[in-house]
Design an enzyme around this catalytic site. Structure first.
Site, PDB file in Angstrom:
ATOM      1  N   SER A 175      43.752  50.231  53.872  1.00 41.47           N
ATOM      2  CA  SER A 175      43.407  51.372  53.019  1.00 41.47           C
ATOM      3  C   SER A 175      42.003  51.914  53.277  1.00 41.47           C
ATOM      4  O   SER A 175      41.633  52.946  52.724  1.00 41.47           O
ATOM      5  CB  SER A 175      43.537  50.990  51.539  1.00 41.47           C
ATOM      6  OG  SER A 175      42.634  49.962  51.211  1.00 41.47           O
ATOM      7  N   LYS A 232      41.651  50.882  41.816  1.00 35.08           N
ATOM      8  CA  LYS A 232      40.656  51.568  42.660  1.00 35.08           C
ATOM      9  C   LYS A 232      39.996  52.720  41.911  1.00 35.08           C
ATOM     10  O   LYS A 232      38.775  52.924  41.993  1.00 35.08           O
ATOM     11  CB  LYS A 232      41.325  52.072  43.937  1.00 35.08           C
ATOM     12  CG  LYS A 232      41.770  50.946  44.865  1.00 35.08           C
ATOM     13  CD  LYS A 232      42.478  51.474  46.099  1.00 35.08           C
ATOM     14  CE  LYS A 232      42.882  50.331  47.015  1.00 35.08           C
ATOM     15  NZ  LYS A 232      43.586  50.787  48.226  1.00 35.08           N
ATOM     16  N   THR A 273      46.136  38.724  32.506  1.00 33.40           N
ATOM     17  CA  THR A 273      46.513  40.027  31.941  1.00 33.40           C
ATOM     18  C   THR A 273      47.522  39.900  30.808  1.00 33.40           C
ATOM     19  O   THR A 273      48.013  40.915  30.318  1.00 33.40           O
ATOM     20  CB  THR A 273      47.079  40.930  33.042  1.00 33.40           C
ATOM     21  OG1 THR A 273      48.087  40.231  33.772  1.00 33.40           O
ATOM     22  CG2 THR A 273      45.987  41.367  33.998  1.00 33.40           C
ATOM     23  N   GLY A 274      47.876  38.671  30.421  1.00 37.12           N
ATOM     24  CA  GLY A 274      48.719  38.486  29.240  1.00 37.12           C
ATOM     25  C   GLY A 274      50.205  38.461  29.513  1.00 37.12           C
ATOM     26  O   GLY A 274      50.992  38.779  28.611  1.00 37.12           O
ATOM     27  N   PRO A 312      47.841  40.476  37.921  1.00 36.56           N
ATOM     28  CA  PRO A 312      46.759  39.508  38.154  1.00 36.56           C
ATOM     29  C   PRO A 312      46.689  38.470  37.036  1.00 36.56           C
ATOM     30  O   PRO A 312      47.234  38.665  35.949  1.00 36.56           O
ATOM     31  CB  PRO A 312      45.498  40.388  38.185  1.00 36.56           C
ATOM     32  CG  PRO A 312      45.987  41.782  38.368  1.00 36.56           C
ATOM     33  CD  PRO A 312      47.334  41.849  37.744  1.00 36.56           C
TER      34      PRO A 312
END
Length: 777
Positions: A684, A727, A365-366, A362
């Site tokens: 899901s 999640k 996040t570096g 995403p």
């Protein structure tokens, strides 16, 4: 107009018109025309000259010639070879052809002289004001006086002749006879009996001729200036060369000599040196052509600046690399492990295959900073190439030199700026590359990233193979969905997943806060932020997978602290969990915690979003009806299909759960997921919706501390899902104690840190029966 009719020999002129007062000559070759000239000489030397409408016609009739012509007097006849006669005539008066008497053996016509309509005096008011006529005469003379010296074909004595003319009609005719006119324009003047209208046309033509001459002289001056400059540079260059030879000055070399010396010292393949020598010879031959010289010079300089055989030394100290990676980034164990493995292989094999790493995760996040730290750990030059929005293949392969403004592609330019042939090259946002009619950008990247092809990568501008096999490529992407399979197959994918609150807190305290303090001119003792405050910022003021928003919030605190220090003269400011709202305002996000009690038809599901994980509370109501299924909450097609699959499964096992056969025909089932403004999709939530429906139908309560995720089939099997770490993190933040996951996702638990799993019971299941045993009370 007079009524006197004259019978005169006639000559039809091709592409020429004789005006009254004009002295000119023309050649005649047609037998009819020669016969007409001889007949005129036998009579009174008068001849009627008119223009031929179609100059290609050999034997023109009455309809093929202009009705208005000029009666001229023949002054001289000169016989030329090949039965050609050159005739000198003086135009006398306008005349109109009344009829043609005969056309054999020569043309003869009855013509009527056309008198001028001399209404110029009345038109300009000369009778009332004689100055008007004088103004017209002077204006026309001034124009002609300006035009005369600009036309080298006219005699200077002509100006004196024009000055002596006092009659406007005569002046107009004389000037018309001495300015260049097409035969159509001249015929138009000849047919115009009105003196004033002829005056207007002659003035307009004179002005046009003067403007044309001005433009022509301006263009010639620019061309002459350019030629003179080139000639001057050439002479000075030759003089400088002779002076150097006389002085014996060997320290100063020409550009071509400097290029040749640099080419001799260059470490490059033979193919490159051969190309360089050829271009340097071409450069010497084009010294007098600045435009071509500039193109060749740029190309030679580009070849000389490329790091053909110039490789940097590989830094093989694994301990140093590990220390650098740990200093720059908290967590990211997989990435660090892969880098250290690469270094170990290099140390043992002295070279080893250069991997192509693809960091996927995403935003925030570096991923980009990981590549920069990797370059520092390996002590390699770092080159970043942003591919977001690139859709032209030439951005990768370069432009061909035949195009104006051609330049190398981004890959070759990156190598040139690095100065070595084995830098670390970051291809940022490779998933956002697009294609258009100019070429397939992904295909060009395929050649760059394929280890079997990139040793002979050919840039269109450089035209000789460039070796990319020693470049350490690192790519970044937010998603793998838009990357073509052949390109993805050549990269080693490493997932950079979401950060936990604990990881965000460590990153903020160890990296982001010191960076923001330096950026805002604050010292560490002037502003302190407690760990609990950072934890609250990550939880209640940001909602993201990375730390970009968290860094902005820290920057906001630093700005307000800087202002407060200057206004209140405080020596230090302490930001805690209690006073955080004074700097950031009210909380922006809250987590939906686990329900306090067990309820019927309400189940907590887990979802993955682009900003990390989240929980979904699925609600099901049963109402009397006709067996309809209502789905609300802005669900996508896949989610709707999961709901129908769950209904079909429940109906197939209705006997086992003691559900009456007519129940589904006599009741409506309404499935709703709150936050209806947010689109939701994915398979899901299959077992979650099925559990909620069974609970509502059987009126059995669902445990409030249970959350679940998994795809369901018609037979009740539970299939694996993605985004397990995000999640589980969402479940932990919501206070969930028990999480049901698919059995096939059990292997993914090994990659999830114990920090997330601590305090939660994670139960893998393979069938809906197991789910119901755990979830239903």
């Amino acid at each position: 107009m007079t009524n006197e009719v004259n019978s005169l020999p006639m000559v039809a002129l091709r592409g020429m018109v004789v005006l009254p007062g004009m002295v000119t000559h023309f050649d005649v070759s047609r037998e009819k025309s020669i016969e007409a000239i001889e007949q005129a000489m036998q009579e009174n030397q008068k001849i009627f000259l008119t223009a031929q409408k179609d100059i290609e016609k050999e034997n023109p009739g009455m309809n093929d010639i202009c009705a208005v012509g000029c009666i001229a007097s023949i002054k001289q006849i000169v016989k030329l070879p090949k039965k050609i006669s050159r005739i000198l005539v003086t135009g006398e008066t306008r005349a109109r052809m009344d009829c043609m008497e005969y056309d054999e053996p020569y043309l003869r016509a009855n013509v009527v002289e056309v008198a001028d309509i001399d209404n110029a005096e009345e038109a300009v008011g000369a009778k009332e004001n004689p100055l008007n006529m004088e103004a017209m005469l002077r204006g026309l003379k001034d124009l002609f006086r300006e035009y005369l010296p600009r036309n080298p074909k006219l005699s200077k004595d002509l100006a004196l002749q024009m000055e002596e003319i006092k009659d406007l009609r005569r002046l107009v005719d004389e000037i018309a006879a001495n300015i260049p006119l097409s035969w159509e324009n001249a015929q138009e003047l000849l047919e115009e009996p009105d003196v004033l209208k002829r005056y207007d046309k002659v003035v307009g033509r004179l002005v046009s001729e003067i403007q044309i001459i001005n433009i022509k002289e301006e263009i010639q001056a620019k061309v002459k200036e350019r030629v003179d400059k080139n000639q001057r540079e050439y002479i000075l260059r030759e003089e400088m060369k002779i002076i150097r030879e006389e002085l014996g000055d060997d320290n100063t070399m020409s550009d071509a000599d400097e290029f040749q010396e640099a080419a001799d010292k260059l470490k490059a393949p033979a193919e490159v040196k051969e190309k360089l020598n050829k271009e340097i010879k071409r450069f010497k031959n084009t010294m007098g052509n600045p435009a071509e010289t500039g193109v060749v010079r740029t190309y030679i300089e580009t070849l000389l600046e490329m790091p053909w055989d110039n490789a940097g030394r590989d830094h093989k100290d694994i301990a140093y690399a590990k220390r650098v990676l740990d200093e720059d980034h908290y967590g990211l164990e997989k990435v660090k492990e892969r880098v250290l493995e690469f270094l170990a292989v290099r140390a043992l094999t002295k070279k080893g295959d250069t991997p192509i790493l693809c960091l996927v995760g995403p935003p925030g996040t570096g991923k980009t900073s990981i590549a920069k730290s990797l370059a520092r750990a390996l002590k390699k030059p770092y080159v970043r190439i942003s591919l977001g929005g690139v859709r032209d293949e030439a951005e990768i392969r370069g432009h061909r030199r035949t195009y104006v403004g051609a330049m190398p592609g981004r890959i070759a330019t990156g190598l040139k700026s690095a100065g070595v042939k084995n830098p670390l090259m970051l291809l940022d946002e490779i998933d956002k590359v697009s294609n258009d009619y100019k070429g397939d950008t992904f295909s060009a990247l395929l050649e760059v990233l394929d280890s079997e092809q990139n040793s002979k990568f050919r840039d269109h501008y450089i035209e000789v193979p460039v070796d990319l096999s020693e470049v350490l490529f690192v790519t970044t992407a937010n998603t793998l969905q838009t990357i073509p399979r052949p390109l993805l197959d050549r990269m080693e994918v490493i997932e950079v997943s979401s950060y936990t609150e604990n990881e965000k807190m460590h990153i903020a305290m160890e990296h982001l806060l010191p960076k923001q303090l330096r950026r805002h001119g604050l010292k560490p003792e002037q502003l302190t932020v407690s760990r609990r405050a950072v934890w609250k910022m990550a939880r209640n003021y940001t909602k993201e997978a990375g730390v970009r928003q968290l860094e902005r919030k820290l920057g906001e605190i630093c700005r307000k602290a800087a202002r407060e220090i200057l206004e209140t003269k405080k020596p230090a400011i302490h930001v805690t969990e209690r006073n955080l709202h004074l700097y950031l305002g009210k909380e922006l996000y809250t987590y939906q915690m686990a329900n306090a009690s067990d309820e019927v038809g309400i189940v907590r599901g887990l979802a993955w979003t682009s900003v990390g994980g989240d929980t979904l509370q699925i609600e099901v109501n049963i109402m009397p009806g006709e067996g309809e299924i209502l789905l609300t909450g802005q669900l996508g097609d896949v989610m709707k299909e999961s709901a129908r699959t769950g209904i079909s499964y429940i109906r197939s096992v209705s006997a086992a759960h003691k559900i009456e056969e007519m129940f589904f025909k006599e009741h409506d089932i309404h499935i709703h997921i709150p936050e209806g403004a947010v689109p939701k999709d994915g398979p899901s939530a299959g077992i979650t919706m099925a559990t909620a429906m069974i609970s509502a139908v059987t009126e059995r309560r669902v445990r409030a501390d249970v959350a679940m995720t998994g795809e369901i089939t018609l037979r009740g099997r539970v299939l694996p899902i993605g985004g397990l770490k995000e999640k589980l993190l969402a479940a932990k933040n919501a206070g969930i104690r028990t999480v049901i996951i698919p059995q096939e996702n059990k292997v993914d638990l090994e990659d999830i840190s114990s920090e997330i799993k601590k305090g939660m019971e994670i139960l893998p299941v393979s069938h809906m029966d197991e789910v119901l045993k755990i979830a239903l009370v």
